[in-house]
Write a protein that holds these residues in place. Structure first.
Motif: not given
Length: 93
Positions: A32-40
């Motif tokens: 999920d691009p949004i979740s990975s961006e938030v995690a990063a």
């Protein structure tokens, strides 16, 4: 509630039954691009915070060392001054 028209593009995508029923065989991982961006972003913030905290600790340690050096130097100067004063008084007698 009315059902959408048959020609509508607002339908659910078809499910991958083989991948859903056999998760061990599914080698394609969808991220999920949004979740990975938030995690990063969260990881980067934590790294920055840790770096800043480390710098503050190092700065505090340097200031403590400087403070100790100044205090010790002052004590040494006072002892040497007292020794000179005592020897001067003893020579005068």
């Amino acid at each position: 509630m009315a059902s959408p028209p048959e020609n509508s593009d607002e339908t659910f995508p078809s499910a991958d039954l083989a991948g859903e029923l056999n998760p061990g065989k599914n080698r394609e991982v969808e991220v999920d691009p949004i979740s990975s961006e938030v995690a990063a972003t969260k990881e980067m913030k934590e790294e920055v915070a840790a770096t800043e905290k480390k710098k503050e600790i190092e700065k505090k340690e340097c200031l403590d060392k400087l403070k100790s050096a100044i205090i010790i130097s002052g004590i040494v100067v006072a002892v040497v001054g007292a020794a000179f004063a005592i020897t001067k008084k003893l020579r005068e007698k």
